[in-house]
Design a protein around this motif. Structure first.
Motif, PDB file in Angstrom:
ATOM      1  N   HIS A  98      -7.238   8.666 -17.577  1.00  0.00           N
ATOM      2  CA  HIS A  98      -8.295   7.723 -17.977  1.00  0.00           C
ATOM      3  C   HIS A  98      -9.567   7.888 -17.159  1.00  0.00           C
ATOM      4  O   HIS A  98     -10.476   7.051 -17.235  1.00  0.00           O
ATOM      5  CB  HIS A  98      -7.780   6.281 -17.857  1.00  0.00           C
ATOM      6  N   ASP A  99      -9.615   8.958 -16.371  1.00  0.00           N
ATOM      7  CA  ASP A  99     -10.804   9.293 -15.582  1.00  0.00           C
ATOM      8  C   ASP A  99     -11.224   8.132 -14.685  1.00  0.00           C
ATOM      9  O   ASP A  99     -12.391   7.720 -14.666  1.00  0.00           O
ATOM     10  CB  ASP A  99     -11.957   9.699 -16.509  1.00  0.00           C
ATOM     11  N   LEU A 100     -10.265   7.597 -13.941  1.00  0.00           N
ATOM     12  CA  LEU A 100     -10.518   6.466 -13.054  1.00  0.00           C
ATOM     13  C   LEU A 100     -10.250   6.856 -11.599  1.00  0.00           C
ATOM     14  O   LEU A 100      -9.264   7.529 -11.302  1.00  0.00           O
ATOM     15  CB  LEU A 100      -9.627   5.276 -13.419  1.00  0.00           C
ATOM     16  N   GLN A 101     -11.133   6.435 -10.719  1.00  0.00           N
ATOM     17  CA  GLN A 101     -10.926   6.645  -9.289  1.00  0.00           C
ATOM     18  C   GLN A 101      -9.942   5.601  -8.769  1.00  0.00           C
ATOM     19  O   GLN A 101     -10.028   4.424  -9.108  1.00  0.00           O
ATOM     20  CB  GLN A 101     -12.255   6.518  -8.540  1.00  0.00           C
ATOM     21  N   ILE A 102      -8.988   6.025  -7.945  1.00  0.00           N
ATOM     22  CA  ILE A 102      -8.029   5.102  -7.336  1.00  0.00           C
ATOM     23  C   ILE A 102      -8.587   4.603  -6.008  1.00  0.00           C
ATOM     24  O   ILE A 102      -8.942   5.396  -5.135  1.00  0.00           O
ATOM     25  CB  ILE A 102      -6.668   5.781  -7.099  1.00  0.00           C
ATOM     26  N   TYR A 103      -8.656   3.280  -5.869  1.00  0.00           N
ATOM     27  CA  TYR A 103      -9.110   2.662  -4.624  1.00  0.00           C
ATOM     28  C   TYR A 103      -7.935   1.924  -3.981  1.00  0.00           C
ATOM     29  O   TYR A 103      -7.333   1.048  -4.607  1.00  0.00           O
ATOM     30  CB  TYR A 103     -10.263   1.699  -4.885  1.00  0.00           C
ATOM     31  N   ILE A 104      -7.608   2.303  -2.762  1.00  0.00           N
ATOM     32  CA  ILE A 104      -6.453   1.735  -2.067  1.00  0.00           C
ATOM     33  C   ILE A 104      -6.905   0.601  -1.145  1.00  0.00           C
ATOM     34  O   ILE A 104      -7.798   0.786  -0.318  1.00  0.00           O
ATOM     35  CB  ILE A 104      -5.730   2.808  -1.220  1.00  0.00           C
ATOM     36  N   PRO A 105      -6.271  -0.582  -1.264  1.00  0.00           N
ATOM     37  CA  PRO A 105      -6.630  -1.673  -0.345  1.00  0.00           C
ATOM     38  C   PRO A 105      -6.211  -1.341   1.087  1.00  0.00           C
ATOM     39  O   PRO A 105      -5.141  -0.766   1.316  1.00  0.00           O
ATOM     40  CB  PRO A 105      -5.822  -2.870  -0.878  1.00  0.00           C
ATOM     41  N   TYR A 106      -7.050  -1.707   2.021  1.00  0.00           N
ATOM     42  CA  TYR A 106      -6.715  -1.542   3.433  1.00  0.00           C
ATOM     43  C   TYR A 106      -5.507  -2.401   3.791  1.00  0.00           C
ATOM     44  O   TYR A 106      -5.395  -3.530   3.359  1.00  0.00           O
ATOM     45  CB  TYR A 106      -7.928  -1.934   4.282  1.00  0.00           C
ATOM     46  N   ARG A 107      -4.587  -1.843   4.558  1.00  0.00           N
ATOM     47  CA  ARG A 107      -3.373  -2.526   5.005  1.00  0.00           C
ATOM     48  C   ARG A 107      -2.502  -2.953   3.828  1.00  0.00           C
ATOM     49  O   ARG A 107      -1.919  -4.033   3.826  1.00  0.00           O
ATOM     50  CB  ARG A 107      -3.720  -3.741   5.872  1.00  0.00           C
ATOM     51  N   ILE A 108      -2.422  -2.105   2.822  1.00  0.00           N
ATOM     52  CA  ILE A 108      -1.553  -2.371   1.689  1.00  0.00           C
ATOM     53  C   ILE A 108      -0.112  -2.457   2.202  1.00  0.00           C
ATOM     54  O   ILE A 108       0.309  -1.679   3.044  1.00  0.00           O
ATOM     55  CB  ILE A 108      -1.711  -1.262   0.627  1.00  0.00           C
ATOM     56  N   GLY A 109       0.637  -3.425   1.730  1.00  0.00           N
ATOM     57  CA  GLY A 109       2.000  -3.637   2.212  1.00  0.00           C
ATOM     58  C   GLY A 109       2.136  -4.961   2.941  1.00  0.00           C
ATOM     59  O   GLY A 109       1.148  -5.657   3.185  1.00  0.00           O
ATOM     60  N   ASP A 110       3.373  -5.305   3.297  1.00  0.00           N
ATOM     61  CA  ASP A 110       3.654  -6.603   3.909  1.00  0.00           C
ATOM     62  C   ASP A 110       3.683  -6.580   5.431  1.00  0.00           C
ATOM     63  O   ASP A 110       3.788  -7.624   6.062  1.00  0.00           O
ATOM     64  CB  ASP A 110       5.005  -7.141   3.414  1.00  0.00           C
ATOM     65  N   SER A 111       3.635  -5.386   6.028  1.00  0.00           N
ATOM     66  CA  SER A 111       3.750  -5.313   7.484  1.00  0.00           C
ATOM     67  C   SER A 111       3.082  -4.046   7.989  1.00  0.00           C
ATOM     68  O   SER A 111       2.673  -3.177   7.204  1.00  0.00           O
ATOM     69  CB  SER A 111       5.225  -5.316   7.895  1.00  0.00           C
ATOM     70  N   ASN A 112       2.994  -3.922   9.301  1.00  0.00           N
ATOM     71  CA  ASN A 112       2.428  -2.714   9.900  1.00  0.00           C
ATOM     72  C   ASN A 112       3.251  -1.485   9.532  1.00  0.00           C
ATOM     73  O   ASN A 112       2.701  -0.413   9.266  1.00  0.00           O
ATOM     74  CB  ASN A 112       2.374  -2.864  11.423  1.00  0.00           C
ATOM     75  N   TYR A 113       4.587  -1.658   9.539  1.00  0.00           N
ATOM     76  CA  TYR A 113       5.457  -0.527   9.216  1.00  0.00           C
ATOM     77  C   TYR A 113       5.256  -0.085   7.761  1.00  0.00           C
ATOM     78  O   TYR A 113       5.233   1.107   7.460  1.00  0.00           O
ATOM     79  CB  TYR A 113       6.920  -0.902   9.458  1.00  0.00           C
ATOM     80  N   GLU A 114       5.124  -1.056   6.860  1.00  0.00           N
ATOM     81  CA  GLU A 114       4.892  -0.714   5.451  1.00  0.00           C
ATOM     82  C   GLU A 114       3.543  -0.030   5.276  1.00  0.00           C
ATOM     83  O   GLU A 114       3.403   0.881   4.462  1.00  0.00           O
ATOM     84  CB  GLU A 114       4.972  -1.971   4.575  1.00  0.00           C
ATOM     85  N   TRP A 115       2.544  -0.485   6.014  1.00  0.00           N
ATOM     86  CA  TRP A 115       1.216   0.135   5.956  1.00  0.00           C
ATOM     87  C   TRP A 115       1.321   1.616   6.288  1.00  0.00           C
ATOM     88  O   TRP A 115       0.732   2.468   5.612  1.00  0.00           O
ATOM     89  CB  TRP A 115       0.302  -0.602   6.919  1.00  0.00           C
ATOM     90  N   VAL A 116       2.098   1.959   7.301  1.00  0.00           N
ATOM     91  CA  VAL A 116       2.291   3.361   7.687  1.00  0.00           C
ATOM     92  C   VAL A 116       3.017   4.113   6.571  1.00  0.00           C
ATOM     93  O   VAL A 116       2.637   5.231   6.201  1.00  0.00           O
ATOM     94  CB  VAL A 116       3.068   3.454   9.014  1.00  0.00           C
ATOM     95  N   ASP A 117       4.067   3.492   6.007  1.00  0.00           N
ATOM     96  CA  ASP A 117       4.831   4.139   4.921  1.00  0.00           C
ATOM     97  C   ASP A 117       3.959   4.375   3.696  1.00  0.00           C
ATOM     98  O   ASP A 117       3.988   5.456   3.089  1.00  0.00           O
ATOM     99  CB  ASP A 117       6.037   3.271   4.538  1.00  0.00           C
ATOM    100  N   TYR A 118       3.198   3.368   3.324  1.00  0.00           N
ATOM    101  CA  TYR A 118       2.320   3.492   2.157  1.00  0.00           C
ATOM    102  C   TYR A 118       1.303   4.609   2.363  1.00  0.00           C
ATOM    103  O   TYR A 118       1.034   5.400   1.456  1.00  0.00           O
ATOM    104  CB  TYR A 118       1.593   2.176   1.883  1.00  0.00           C
ATOM    105  N   ALA A 119       0.708   4.658   3.554  1.00  0.00           N
ATOM    106  CA  ALA A 119      -0.312   5.671   3.823  1.00  0.00           C
ATOM    107  C   ALA A 119       0.258   7.080   3.659  1.00  0.00           C
ATOM    108  O   ALA A 119      -0.396   7.965   3.095  1.00  0.00           O
ATOM    109  CB  ALA A 119      -0.890   5.483   5.229  1.00  0.00           C
ATOM    110  N   LYS A 120       1.479   7.295   4.134  1.00  0.00           N
ATOM    111  CA  LYS A 120       2.117   8.608   4.000  1.00  0.00           C
ATOM    112  C   LYS A 120       2.350   8.952   2.530  1.00  0.00           C
ATOM    113  O   LYS A 120       2.113  10.078   2.090  1.00  0.00           O
ATOM    114  CB  LYS A 120       3.445   8.621   4.755  1.00  0.00           C
ATOM    115  N   ILE A 121       2.837   7.969   1.773  1.00  0.00           N
ATOM    116  CA  ILE A 121       3.118   8.186   0.350  1.00  0.00           C
ATOM    117  C   ILE A 121       1.823   8.468  -0.413  1.00  0.00           C
ATOM    118  O   ILE A 121       1.761   9.380  -1.246  1.00  0.00           O
ATOM    119  CB  ILE A 121       3.846   6.953  -0.241  1.00  0.00           C
ATOM    120  N   ILE A 122       0.785   7.692  -0.120  1.00  0.00           N
ATOM    121  CA  ILE A 122      -0.494   7.851  -0.824  1.00  0.00           C
ATOM    122  C   ILE A 122      -1.101   9.215  -0.543  1.00  0.00           C
ATOM    123  O   ILE A 122      -1.648   9.868  -1.433  1.00  0.00           O
ATOM    124  CB  ILE A 122      -1.459   6.713  -0.430  1.00  0.00           C
ATOM    125  N   ARG A 123      -1.009   9.665   0.700  1.00  0.00           N
ATOM    126  CA  ARG A 123      -1.518  11.006   1.049  1.00  0.00           C
ATOM    127  C   ARG A 123      -0.853  12.070   0.182  1.00  0.00           C
ATOM    128  O   ARG A 123      -1.496  13.019  -0.266  1.00  0.00           O
ATOM    129  CB  ARG A 123      -1.228  11.323   2.512  1.00  0.00           C
TER     130      ARG A 123
END
Length: 292
Positions: A98-123
């Motif tokens: 659909h030709d859309l840019q994905i924008y990721i919210p800062y600190r996505i997830g419920d905790s610091n650990y999830e934020w790290v996990d999400y960042a790895k997955i998103i990369r």
């Protein structure tokens, strides 16, 4: 993947992932804000609550060019990294179609650990996505709504004085976001005695200068009154003097982002600010007040 200085709620086009569970519970701060701003996101999520499975996605259009993607991450309380990875893979494919840019919210997830996990997955799954990392130190330092200043001054313009305006400016400056750091030079005893260590409060130099500019721009309406036009011209001269003094204050560097951000984002994060001591700024204002 790259990072931009932007609050996710100021994005106007593209698609924003919104992690949800299978239980119909909205609890973290990001989800609550999203569902309050765009109620249709929650309505669509709840409508299909009996059908959600980890790894599913549900793009929801909230504006002409903006989408929020409900992204089912788990059934249980803990994050299911495999399901999240599958969901982001689907999101990346859908956004590309659909030709859309994905924008990721800062600190996505419920905790610091999830934020790290999400960042790895998103990369891995969304390499072209953009993380909206709001420089809170700067973004929220500038309050552009100075209507309260005008409302308090304009009704009684004949009694306006430079000292009154400086005092209002001082209150505005002291309401700016600060970062507290230990100052070993101000320690009462030993720098090793943490309980007796004094602190200094840093304010962003850029945010401070922007605030000063907006403040004096708000006062421009005073120029419309011919009786105080001279006062306004004096204020402009004061503004330049004040700004130059502020710029000459000792600069202290401050790096934003805690250790979790550095783990999650690695070399992508390099935000460093030029700051000044808020106490120094207040001293400058006091000196100006005495000189009037």
């Amino acid at each position: 993947m790259k990072i931009i200085n932007k609050d996710i709620f100021y994005v106007t086009s593209g698609i924003i992932p919104h992690p949800v569970g299978c239980r119909g519970i909205i609890k973290n701060e990001l989800s609550v804000k999203i569902c309050r701003k765009w109620s249709i996101v929650y309505e669509k999520y709840i409508k299909y609550i009996d059908y959600w499975q980890p790894g599913m996605i549900q793009p929801v259009q909230v504006d002409e060019k903006l989408w929020i993607c409900n992204l089912c991450r788990q059934k249980e309380l803990s994050i299911d990294c495999e399901s999240v990875g599958n969901a982001f893979t689907k999101l990346n494919r859908w956004a590309s179609e659909h030709d859309l840019q994905i924008y990721i919210p800062y600190r996505i997830g419920d905790s610091n650990y999830e934020w790290v996990d999400y960042a790895k997955i998103i990369r891995s799954k969304c390499p072209d996505s953009v993380i909206c990392y709001p420089k809170l130190f700067l973004n929220q330092s500038l309050d552009t709504n100075y209507q309260d200043i005008l409302e308090s001054l304009i009704p009684d313009q004949n009694n306006i004085s430079i000292s009154t305006i400086l005092k209002i400016l001082k209150r505005k400056i002291n309401a700016l976001p600060t970062r507290r750091i230990r100052d070993s030079n101000k320690s009462l005893f030993s720098s090793y005695t943490v309980s007796n260590t004094q602190y200094i409060y840093l304010v962003s130099l850029d945010g401070l200068i922007q605030t000063i500019n907006v403040f004096f721009n708000a006062l421009k309406k005073l120029e419309e009154n011919p009786e105080i036009k001279v006062l306004y011209q004096n204020l402009i001269e004061l503004k330049y003097e004040f700004t130059e003094i502020i710029k000459s204050l000792p600069i202290k560097k401050f790096s934003d982002g805690d250790r979790w951000d550095r783990i999650a984002l690695g070399e992508l994060i390099e935000f460093e600010y030029d700051c000044v001591d808020l106490e120094d700024v207040n001293n400058v204002i006091e000196q100006l007040l005495k000189s009037i």
